[in-house]
Design an enzyme around this catalytic site. Sequence first.
Site, short mmCIF file in Angstrom:
data_model
loop_
_atom_site.label_atom_id
_atom_site.label_comp_id
_atom_site.label_asym_id
_atom_site.label_seq_id
_atom_site.Cartn_x
_atom_site.Cartn_y
_atom_site.Cartn_z
N CYS A 52 -32.18 10.71 -4.05
CA CYS A 52 -31.59 10.30 -5.33
C CYS A 52 -31.24 11.51 -6.19
O CYS A 52 -31.74 12.61 -6.00
CB CYS A 52 -32.52 9.36 -6.08
SG CYS A 52 -33.80 10.17 -7.03
N CYS A 54 -32.01 12.24 -9.23
CA CYS A 54 -33.07 12.87 -10.03
C CYS A 54 -33.95 13.76 -9.17
O CYS A 54 -34.58 14.68 -9.70
CB CYS A 54 -33.89 11.84 -10.81
SG CYS A 54 -34.76 10.63 -9.84
#
Length: 145
Positions: A52, A54
């Site tokens: 992902c 993040c």
Amino acid sequence: MNAYDEYMKQVVKPMRSELTDAGFTELVTPEDVQNHMANAEGVSLIMINSVCGCAAGLARPAVVAAVNDLDKKPDNLVTVFAGQDQDATATMRSYFEEIPPSSPSIAIWKDKELAYFIPREQIESNSMETIKDHLSGVLTQIVSS
């Protein structure tokens, strides 16, 4: 190996390397995880890696920067890759079942127990510098105690 698996293997290669190049050991099988957890002495910094955004923009850079900033580093730097090495990740998560699965996330293991945990929710809502500073502070306290 099917085409999708081969594609994903290539896609995540730099995501793995970001940590392994910084000294982290990848635990890719349940046996790797069990062996580490049974035999690790001192403090282990465990990065549950992820594809992902993040993880790429916040978690991996923050973890690497935090470790680099420390005078006294954890004894062990290890990582499992959620979504890629699923059995290894599930095995690692079994050591701290009271924490809901979260990736990316950061665990600190000391004296055969979970000493601290930073879930995705505390990663994705902060800046890389805030995460690094938080982790550096926690590691300094745990490693020195």
